[in-house]
Design a protein around this motif. Structure first.
Motif, PDB file in Angstrom:
ATOM      1  N   VAL A  52      -8.762   8.703  -7.654  1.00 26.96           N
ATOM      2  CA  VAL A  52      -8.472   8.741  -8.539  1.00 26.96           C
ATOM      3  C   VAL A  52      -9.585   7.705  -9.593  1.00 26.96           C
ATOM      4  N   LEU A  53     -10.332   6.932  -8.282  1.00 25.27           N
ATOM      5  CA  LEU A  53     -11.305   6.141  -8.432  1.00 25.27           C
ATOM      6  C   LEU A  53     -12.435   7.180  -9.115  1.00 25.27           C
ATOM      7  N   GLU A  76       0.953  -1.624  -0.116  1.00 24.91           N
ATOM      8  CA  GLU A  76      -0.130   0.377  -0.094  1.00 24.91           C
ATOM      9  C   GLU A  76       1.339   1.080   0.415  1.00 24.91           C
ATOM     10  N   PRO A  77       1.856   1.594   0.456  1.00 29.36           N
ATOM     11  CA  PRO A  77       3.019   2.719   0.487  1.00 29.36           C
ATOM     12  C   PRO A  77       3.319   3.048  -0.403  1.00 29.36           C
ATOM     13  N   ILE A  78       3.625   2.418  -1.750  1.00 32.17           N
ATOM     14  CA  ILE A  78       4.463   2.259  -2.478  1.00 32.17           C
ATOM     15  C   ILE A  78       3.092   2.780  -3.451  1.00 32.17           C
ATOM     16  N   LEU A  79       1.784   1.856  -3.538  1.00 28.49           N
ATOM     17  CA  LEU A  79       0.786   2.790  -4.526  1.00 28.49           C
ATOM     18  C   LEU A  79       1.056   3.987  -4.542  1.00 28.49           C
ATOM     19  N   ALA A  80       0.605   3.813  -3.219  1.00 23.88           N
ATOM     20  CA  ALA A  80      -0.217   5.288  -2.502  1.00 23.88           C
ATOM     21  C   ALA A  80       0.409   6.270  -2.770  1.00 23.88           C
ATOM     22  N   GLU A  81       2.227   5.926  -2.934  1.00 22.60           N
ATOM     23  CA  GLU A  81       2.961   7.576  -3.400  1.00 22.60           C
ATOM     24  C   GLU A  81       2.944   7.543  -5.367  1.00 22.60           C
ATOM     25  N   LEU A  82       2.840   5.745  -5.585  1.00 23.24           N
ATOM     26  CA  LEU A  82       2.704   6.132  -7.205  1.00 23.24           C
ATOM     27  C   LEU A  82       0.878   6.372  -6.984  1.00 23.24           C
ATOM     28  N   LEU A  83       0.010   6.681  -7.103  1.00 23.04           N
ATOM     29  CA  LEU A  83      -1.346   7.567  -6.484  1.00 23.04           C
ATOM     30  C   LEU A  83      -0.816   8.992  -7.215  1.00 23.04           C
ATOM     31  N   LYS A  84      -0.112   9.369  -7.026  1.00 19.85           N
ATOM     32  CA  LYS A  84       0.226  11.106  -6.286  1.00 19.85           C
ATOM     33  C   LYS A  84       1.527  10.855  -8.189  1.00 19.85           C
ATOM     34  N   SER A  85       2.239  10.257  -9.455  1.00 21.21           N
ATOM     35  CA  SER A  85       2.304  10.731 -10.537  1.00 21.21           C
ATOM     36  C   SER A  85       1.629  11.187 -11.647  1.00 21.21           C
ATOM     37  N   ALA A  99      -2.477   1.986 -10.324  1.00 21.51           N
ATOM     38  CA  ALA A  99      -2.194   2.491  -9.083  1.00 21.51           C
ATOM     39  C   ALA A  99      -3.299   2.047  -8.331  1.00 21.51           C
ATOM     40  N   ALA A 100      -4.549   2.636  -8.384  1.00 27.69           N
ATOM     41  CA  ALA A 100      -5.492   2.867  -7.826  1.00 27.69           C
ATOM     42  C   ALA A 100      -6.548   1.353  -8.111  1.00 27.69           C
TER      43      ALA A 100
END
Length: 551
Positions: free
Chosen positions: A333-334, A300-309, A318-319
């Motif tokens: 994002v959803l 989850e932490p890595i994916l949360a960072e990717l949400l900011k891409s 990522a979402a």
């Protein structure tokens, strides 16, 4: 006593005469008069006669299927299918002989749902259709039913078609699962065509067939990247610990697809140290690796960072991965995916070369249509509906806030799916959202669907009366509008708060299904009134519903 006996005899004669008159008038296609006689009959007897209603329904459908009017013909097929009656098979059989392939498919859909000895006969007959789509559909239904002649029929069809069609057949043999079907599947795993081999491997994995493991292990040394990826996926799904040494070597492959597949398979086999390889590829904007993280709790932490891409495609995947992990941070994002905005985005899946990993891309609809004006965006809606269903697994307050947002933004193409989810949830919070929806005067689709949902939930309130009144106001509306190839989209005019015909059609179907499902005398009387007073083209489908309610 004699007077009583005479009275009873006269009553019996009167009811018998009315019954015969009603059936005769229906045979003459005088539907309104037939129902009038039936009402007189029930007034005398004080009850509905279900057997008589079945006879009236079957008679009407037999008349409808003989018409040359294509709309009535299709409505009659719907009615016969909705009835679920074995007596309607003769009517559905006419659809198999129709020159239109879509009509043939519609008939097959309903025939396959009826459990009768003639069903298998009709499915086998459909295997001789002039249309390949009909034969493939019939093969699918024969496979589902594990018909004893299915393997022979399907192999016969496969060998008559060009080799390019062979990859469509492994799934059919896998569905059957008998000894002869398994033998056919083994032959397809050794087929010269790599796409056929890949599809066969994927089907074996999907069904958990660990008896194929010896064949799969041999494929871990193949040089064909797509087939190698499929074999890696299969041994991982089948938890084959004997393949771990080979998988470790493949985790260092120069191919990103192979490396990701091997690392994921090793993770599923308990080798957690290989997660870092997937994470590294995801950080390098690999969409396939990003979506894989949705299978790995703790990502989850890595994916949360990717949400900011800044890259929309990275944020999108990522979402979706966070949604798989039930993390509400995906909602930012959803909502971009579920709510249509000025970008008019459509969504398409894309697969890894071995088709074991599916990621998604967002593309402006206009761009898709520019490439191909006949582009069907139905699949994009299907993806959005799937993601909406998945969001039900988020914390309830997150899901309900999303529901309110979709209502507020009048995301009407998702309303039927959203209402069904709220209805299935059946919590106090979900019911509150539905009740809020009934007050949306400027959103008739939301308002009427919420009323219908609360009626189905048997909530106290004016919901039944509201739905019945609305249904009878739609007397002239077409119950079913077939768009078998081109998709349709719900739209509301901003300055006119009325439903489009397509929305009315969908809502009418749902409303009538709900009314028929109650199966009480009041609702049977209501259906009869709708048949008698409504759009004449609708009466055939409605009679099928009435037959289903009185079976």
């Amino acid at each position: 006593m004699a007077i009583l006996q005479i009275g009873l005899a006269l009553l019996a004669t009167a009811t018998s005469d009315l019954k015969l008159q009603s059936l005769f008038l229906m045979q003459q296609n005088k539907v309104e008069e037939s129902i009038d006689r039936y009402r007189e009959y029930t007034a005398l007897t004080g009850r509905h006669d279900f057997e008589m209603l079945q006879q009236m329904g079957l008679t009407l459908l037999q008349k409808g299927i003989q018409t040359e009017d294509q709309q009535i013909f299709l409505m009659t097929l719907f009615g016969a299918g909705l009835s679920g009656s074995a007596g309607a098979l003769e009517i559905l059989e006419r659809g198999i002989d129709h020159p239109d392939p879509q009509t043939q498919l519609l008939s097959l859909h309903f025939i396959a749902k009826i459990n009768d000895d003639r069903t298998d006969e009709l499915l086998n007959r459909a295997m001789s259709s002039n249309f390949l789509s009909t034969r493939m559909e019939a093969a699918f239904y024969l496979s589902l039913r594990k018909h004893p002649h299915a393997v022979g029929q399907i192999e016969g069809l496969m060998f008559r078609l060009p080799p390019m069609f062979k990859p469509f057949f492994p799934s059919l043999f896998a569905l059957i699962g008998t000894t002869d079907a398994t033998a056919a599947l083994r032959r397809l795993i050794e087929d010269p065509d790599p796409q056929t081999r890949i599809e066969s491997i994927l089907q074996v994995a999907k069904l958990g067939r660990d008896d194929f493991l010896p064949m799969l292990r041999k494929r871990l040394t193949h040089s064909h990247v797509a087939e190698l990826e499929a074999a890696i996926f299969a041994v991982g799904v089948l938890k084959d610990s004997a393949s771990i040494p080979k998988l470790k070597r493949l985790a260092s492959s120069p191919s990103d697809n192979v490396r990701t597949a091997a690392s994921l398979a090793l993770y599923h086999l308990g080798e957690r140290m290989y997660i870092c390889q997937i994470e590294e590829l995801a950080k390098k904007r690999s969409l396939l690796s990003t979506i894989c993280l949705g299978q790995i709790p703790g990502s989850e932490p890595i994916l949360a960072e990717l949400l900011k891409s800044a890259d929309l495609q990275v944020r999108l995947n990522a979402a979706i991965a966070l949604l798989q992990l039930r993390d509400p941070r995906c909602l930012t994002v959803l909502s971009e995916i579920l709510i249509t905005d000025h970008r008019d985005l459509a969504f398409q899946p894309f697969n890894s070369v071995g088709r074991t990993i599916t990621a998604f891309k967002a593309i402006p609809s206009a761009e898709l249509r520019a490439k191909d004006p006949s582009t069907d965006l139905t699949y994009s809606l299907t993806i959005r509906e799937h993601l909406l269903r998945e969001s039900l697994h988020l914390p309830e307050d997150s899901f309900l806030s999303l529901a309110r947002l979709l209502f507020a933004r009048q995301q009407n193409d998702l309303v039927p799916s959203l209402i069904a989810l709220l209805e299935n949830l059946q919590t106090a919070g979900a019911k509150e959202v539905l009740k809020e929806g009934t007050a949306k005067l400027n959103s008739p689709l939301i308002r009427d669907y919420c009323n219908l949902s609360l009626y189905r939930l048997k909530e106290e309130g004016p919901y039944e009366e509201t739905i019945n009144r609305w249904v009878m106001q739609q007397k002239s509306a077409e119950l079913i509008r077939l768009r078998p190839i081109l998709p349709w989209k719900f739209r509301l005019e901003t300055d006119e708060y009325t439903l489009t015909p397509e929305e009315t059609s969908k809502l009418l179907i749902d409303a009538f299904l709900a009314i028929a499902s109650r199966r009480n005398e009041r609702n049977i009387a209501f259906l009869l009134e709708a048949i008698q007073l409504g759009n004449p083209a609708n009466r055939y489908a409605l009679m099928g519903l009435l037959m289903h309610a009185t079976e």
